[in-house]
Design a protein around this motif. Structure first.
Motif, PDB file in Angstrom:
ATOM      1  N   PHE A  39       0.868  -1.189   0.000  1.00  0.00           N
ATOM      2  CA  PHE A  39       0.000   0.000   0.000  1.00  0.00           C
ATOM      3  C   PHE A  39       0.904   1.237   0.000  1.00  0.00           C
ATOM      4  N   PRO A  40       1.357   1.675  -1.180  1.00  0.00           N
ATOM      5  CA  PRO A  40       2.421   2.691  -1.249  1.00  0.00           C
ATOM      6  C   PRO A  40       1.967   4.126  -1.038  1.00  0.00           C
ATOM      7  N   THR A  41       0.641   4.376  -0.972  1.00  0.00           N
ATOM      8  CA  THR A  41       0.161   5.747  -0.802  1.00  0.00           C
ATOM      9  C   THR A  41      -0.932   5.798   0.259  1.00  0.00           C
ATOM     10  N   VAL A  42      -1.231   7.023   0.702  1.00  0.00           N
ATOM     11  CA  VAL A  42      -2.325   7.237   1.646  1.00  0.00           C
ATOM     12  C   VAL A  42      -3.636   6.746   1.047  1.00  0.00           C
ATOM     13  N   ALA A  43      -3.817   7.006  -0.249  1.00  0.00           N
ATOM     14  CA  ALA A  43      -5.053   6.584  -0.921  1.00  0.00           C
ATOM     15  C   ALA A  43      -5.197   5.064  -0.915  1.00  0.00           C
ATOM     16  N   ASP A  44      -4.095   4.346  -1.183  1.00  0.00           N
ATOM     17  CA  ASP A  44      -4.138   2.878  -1.199  1.00  0.00           C
ATOM     18  C   ASP A  44      -4.482   2.324   0.182  1.00  0.00           C
ATOM     19  N   ALA A  45      -3.799   2.845   1.197  1.00  0.00           N
ATOM     20  CA  ALA A  45      -4.046   2.360   2.558  1.00  0.00           C
ATOM     21  C   ALA A  45      -5.466   2.695   3.005  1.00  0.00           C
ATOM     22  N   SER A  46      -5.947   3.882   2.662  1.00  0.00           N
ATOM     23  CA  SER A  46      -7.301   4.283   3.052  1.00  0.00           C
ATOM     24  C   SER A  46      -8.349   3.411   2.376  1.00  0.00           C
ATOM     25  N   THR A  47      -8.125   3.140   1.091  1.00  0.00           N
ATOM     26  CA  THR A  47      -9.071   2.294   0.354  1.00  0.00           C
ATOM     27  C   THR A  47      -9.167   0.908   0.973  1.00  0.00           C
ATOM     28  N   GLU A  48      -8.018   0.361   1.386  1.00  0.00           N
ATOM     29  CA  GLU A  48      -8.024  -0.971   1.987  1.00  0.00           C
ATOM     30  C   GLU A  48      -8.726  -0.959   3.344  1.00  0.00           C
ATOM     31  N   ILE A  49      -8.529   0.100   4.120  1.00  0.00           N
ATOM     32  CA  ILE A  49      -9.227   0.212   5.410  1.00  0.00           C
ATOM     33  C   ILE A  49     -10.736   0.244   5.186  1.00  0.00           C
ATOM     34  N   ILE A  50     -11.170   1.019   4.200  1.00  0.00           N
ATOM     35  CA  ILE A  50     -12.606   1.098   3.884  1.00  0.00           C
ATOM     36  C   ILE A  50     -13.132  -0.277   3.487  1.00  0.00           C
ATOM     37  N   ASN A  51     -12.348  -0.975   2.668  1.00  0.00           N
ATOM     38  CA  ASN A  51     -12.752  -2.311   2.200  1.00  0.00           C
ATOM     39  C   ASN A  51     -12.860  -3.292   3.361  1.00  0.00           C
ATOM     40  N   LEU A  52     -11.849  -3.332   4.221  1.00  0.00           N
ATOM     41  CA  LEU A  52     -11.846  -4.265   5.344  1.00  0.00           C
ATOM     42  C   LEU A  52     -12.942  -3.925   6.354  1.00  0.00           C
ATOM     43  N   GLN A  53     -13.157  -2.638   6.579  1.00  0.00           N
ATOM     44  CA  GLN A  53     -14.203  -2.230   7.523  1.00  0.00           C
ATOM     45  C   GLN A  53     -15.579  -2.654   7.008  1.00  0.00           C
ATOM     46  N   ALA A  54     -15.759  -2.596   5.695  1.00  0.00           N
ATOM     47  CA  ALA A  54     -17.028  -3.025   5.104  1.00  0.00           C
ATOM     48  C   ALA A  54     -17.214  -4.530   5.248  1.00  0.00           C
ATOM     49  N   ILE A  55     -16.119  -5.284   5.035  1.00  0.00           N
ATOM     50  CA  ILE A  55     -16.192  -6.747   5.162  1.00  0.00           C
ATOM     51  C   ILE A  55     -16.610  -7.142   6.582  1.00  0.00           C
ATOM     52  N   LEU A  56     -16.107  -6.425   7.581  1.00  0.00           N
ATOM     53  CA  LEU A  56     -16.446  -6.744   8.969  1.00  0.00           C
ATOM     54  C   LEU A  56     -17.952  -6.702   9.219  1.00  0.00           C
ATOM     55  N   ASN A  57     -18.677  -5.966   8.385  1.00  0.00           N
ATOM     56  CA  ASN A  57     -20.112  -5.808   8.595  1.00  0.00           C
ATOM     57  C   ASN A  57     -20.951  -6.732   7.725  1.00  0.00           C
ATOM     58  N   LEU A  58     -20.297  -7.621   6.974  1.00  0.00           N
ATOM     59  CA  LEU A  58     -21.025  -8.646   6.236  1.00  0.00           C
ATOM     60  C   LEU A  58     -21.482  -9.744   7.198  1.00  0.00           C
ATOM     61  N   PRO A  59     -22.543 -10.502   6.843  1.00  0.00           N
ATOM     62  CA  PRO A  59     -22.959 -11.616   7.703  1.00  0.00           C
ATOM     63  C   PRO A  59     -21.869 -12.681   7.782  1.00  0.00           C
ATOM     64  N   LYS A  60     -21.791 -13.354   8.916  1.00  0.00           N
ATOM     65  CA  LYS A  60     -20.840 -14.450   9.097  1.00  0.00           C
ATOM     66  C   LYS A  60     -21.082 -15.540   8.053  1.00  0.00           C
ATOM     67  N   GLY A  61     -20.017 -16.089   7.496  1.00  0.00           N
ATOM     68  CA  GLY A  61     -20.133 -17.182   6.545  1.00  0.00           C
ATOM     69  C   GLY A  61     -20.610 -18.462   7.219  1.00  0.00           C
TER      70      GLY A  61
END
Length: 683
Positions: free
Chosen positions: A45-67
């Motif tokens: 994650f070489p930039t602030v934008a890359d790291a921020s995008t991944e945080i947004i993605n992971l935070q969204a995954i945390l709110n998906l229903p359990k598999g």
């Protein structure tokens, strides 16, 4: 305060001195070590934008229903029943279809749709033979399948769904999943896709593909709680199926360990594998599955026991495995031959490892061959027969020259079987003695306990003793040592021998009984001698305090924790409850083996753990895939809700969620390092 990293510029040092309080509020860490980790992370994650995008993605995954997790145990070679339960996810697909379509469709149509999802190729043949307007059927069915696929994929990110799609139809399925036919602006677009699939002659292939995707996405993780092998005819088929499955794990069972020991070269394990296969007239796995050459054993048995009726050794022919009288006699003679060799091979290991305390199982020494009686625990018992032409009464555990030759050839056949090698490697790579998933402790059989319910210390290697979690861990390490070329030669030799103890030793985590009464069941009619006293775990597994103590020792915390295991068939016909210790222990011996159906009254249990809670499914015996396709007669299962959550569980509530939260924390530290000059962005 930690020393400053040498490669920080002056501005970064100044910034750090101004933000000491902020750093203190973050997790404490060795900054030199942590900076090295963050620098490595910045490569991904070489930039602030890359790291921020991944945080947004992971935070969204945390709110998906359990598999959804699927638990199976004690499959015992019954590959047809196993494959069907895998296809229907223990009724989970049927539940999804019912939730999705409700009263929109008749029950018969929903049943046909489920059957199509389970067996698309076979069902398509039947439909095409009877359907008058196949194109209309294609159009309606594809729309329905897309709705089901959309439903089962809703728990996952688009990225995960995309990775699970086969390349041939990946783009088309993605488009259909993410566009709604009832959207006025897209209805013509969706219809055109489906019309083109049909007009280009690809409808069958598409239906087969999307049905397989539905099967795959319905279950996020498959747990096999041991005992793939023995009794049934297709253990090799089951492992081939698992090798192609998307995500699974296994906690080794005693029958798996027996085959692993045979592959490692333990001759006593080889004899036991052959004995069980011959007992159930199951030569398919041996000969067709793994290419084991039984001709030397057959020749030896026919010559040695030519005039012996071998009554005690007639195979148990299960339904669908009828054999003629000539084959029955040949199997019986082979059966007796390998049993005698087995007792001799086991005795050699019991003498070699006296610390096991199993010399009392050297029962060939306890026979009065002239009188035909055997002395067990100081009491004489009349034997059913006493015809042992290969036993010298003065030295009963000594192999004859012919027996040595037979066991050598069998040894070579097992050790050099290429397919068996691949399958055992698969068990090693996906398996262990125990696992902890989402606060559930999984193992096959037992945790050895003292009489008072405390954890029992068991000696493994070089006099070292372990209990509980440590015992399970080091047992697993010892098993792996038998297959590693760089293992200490003495440890590897002991590990190879120890497979037999794991199979039948009193303090084995995979057996945990007073004895294995193989000899008594063959040669003594008095059933008192057949009793195998269960270990303390089995007698105390309904004790909530004991179960809590075990879970504590494995690090499980909170109120929503469980032990899930198998090994011992649940006698449902006698009213036994598979849920024990006030819901903290669930026994899911699958009862797949037809040998158990008369004893248990059912075909066992499987367990489903989805975002709403646990559902235990009690199965009736499976007939065949042909019956399911022809009549839509699914395995009859009774669902028992074990435990439901007040709120729907999310990924954040799982082990995966904890890992993702750690990743988010690391990425937040990376953002801090970027923004305060500790690490430069690489734009």
């Amino acid at each position: 305060m930690p020393s400053q990293p040498k490669n920080l510029c002056c501005d970064a040092i100044a910034a750090k001195s101004q933000t000491t309080n902020h750093l203190t509020s973050m997790k404490q860490y060795d900054i030199n070590k942590d900076m090295r980790y963050l620098e490595l992370l910045s490569n991904t994650f070489p930039t602030v934008a890359d790291a921020s995008t991944e945080i947004i993605n992971l935070q969204a995954i945390l709110n998906l229903p359990k598999g959804t997790e699927h638990f199976l145990a004690d499959i015992h070679g019954e590959y047809e029943a196993f494959q069907h339960v895998l296809k229907n996810a223990s009724g989970n697909i049927k539940r999804k279809v019912n939730e999705l379509f409700g009263n929109e469709m008749r029950e018969s149509i929903k049943r046909d749709l489920c059957t199509l999802i389970y067996y698309p190729e076979q069902k398509l043949e039947l439909v095409k033979a009877n359907e008058e307007d196949i194109n209309e059927w294609y159009h309606i069915t594809i729309h329905r399948l897309v709705r089901v696929c959309r439903e089962v994929s809703s728990k996952y990110t688009r990225s995960k769904v995309r990775k699970s799609l086969p390349q041939a139809f990946s783009y088309i399925i993605q488009e259909l999943l993410h566009e709604q036919a009832d959207d006025v602006n897209k209805s013509a677009y969706v219809s055109a896709i489906i019309d083109t699939i049909i007009s280009t002659g690809r409808a069958d292939d598409f239906i087969i593909t999307i049905c397989n995707v539905i099967q795959r996405l319905t279950i996020d993780q498959l747990h096999i709680l041991g005992d793939i092998y023995d009794r049934g005819p297709g253990a090799h088929i089951i492992i081939d199926t698992l090798r192609n499955y998307n995500s699974w794990d296994i906690q080794w069972g005693n029958h798996d360990i027996l085959w692993m020991g045979a592959k490692a070269g333990n001759d006593a394990c080889i004899c036991n594998v052959l004995r069980i296969s011959l007992r159930y007239a199951n030569l398919t796995t041996l000969e067709d599955g793994y290419g084991i050459n039984l001709v030397p054993l057959l020749s030896f048995a026919l010559d040695t026991y030519a005039d012996d009726p071998c009554t005690e050794f007639m195979p148990k022919c299960l339904k669908g495995n009828d054999i003629d009288e000539r084959d029955r006699m040949q199997i019986a003679k082979m059966h007796k031959a390998i049993v005698v060799i087995q007792f001799k091979m086991e005795a050699a290991l019991f003498e070699k490892h006296k610390q096991w305390g199993m010399q009392d199982r050297e029962l060939l020494k306890s026979i009065d061959y002239q009188r035909g009686v055997c002395t067990i625990d100081g009491k004489e018992y009349k034997m059913t027969s006493c015809n042992f032409p290969t036993i010298d009464p003065n030295n009963p555990n000594e192999l004859t020259e012919q027996e040595r030759d037979v066991i050598k050839r069998l040894h070579d056949s097992f050790v050099h079987s290429e397919k068996l090698h691949k399958h055992i490697r698969t068990l090693l790579s996906h398996g262990c003695m125990y696992s902890v998933f989402n606060n559930n402790l999984l193992f096959h059989a037992s945790i050895p306990l003292n009489q008072d319910g405390t954890l029992k210390e068991v000696e493994l290697y070089n006099g070292k003793k372990y209990s509980g979690k440590e015992l399970m861990h080091h047992t697993g390490m010892l098993i792996r040592a038998a297959f590693q070329n760089d293992s200490d030669p003495h440890e590897k030799d002991y590990a190879r021998d120890y497979f037999l103890y794991l199979w039948c030793g009193p303090d084995s985590c995979l057996f945990d009984k007073s004895k294995m009464a193989t000899f008594e069941r063959y040669f003594i009619t008095d059933k008192e001698t057949h009793k195998e006293e269960k270990g303390t775990f089995f007698n105390m597994r309904d004790n909530e305090e004991v179960i809590d103590r075990i879970m504590d020792s494995f690090g499980l915390t909170g109120t929503n924790r469980h032990i899930i295991n198998g090994h011992v068939p649940v006698h449902a016909s006698m009213g036994e409850n598979p849920i024990k210790a006030n819901g903290k222990l669930m026994v899911i011996d699958g009862g797949f083996s037809r040998a158990y159906h008369k004893e248990t009254g059912i075909a066992g249990y499987t367990l489903v753990y989805h975002s709403r809670g646990f559902e235990l499914v009690q199965h009736e015996p499976f007939t065949s895939a042909k019956d399911v396709v022809r009549t839509g007669a699914d395995i009859k299962g009774t669902t028992k809700i074990v435990e439901m959550s007040a709120q729907r569980m999310k990924v954040a509530d799982t082990d995966k969620g904890k890992e993702l939260s750690k990743q988010i924390s690391d990425l937040q530290e990376l953002l801090y390092a970027f923004r305060h000059g500790f690490i430069k962005e690489r734009r």
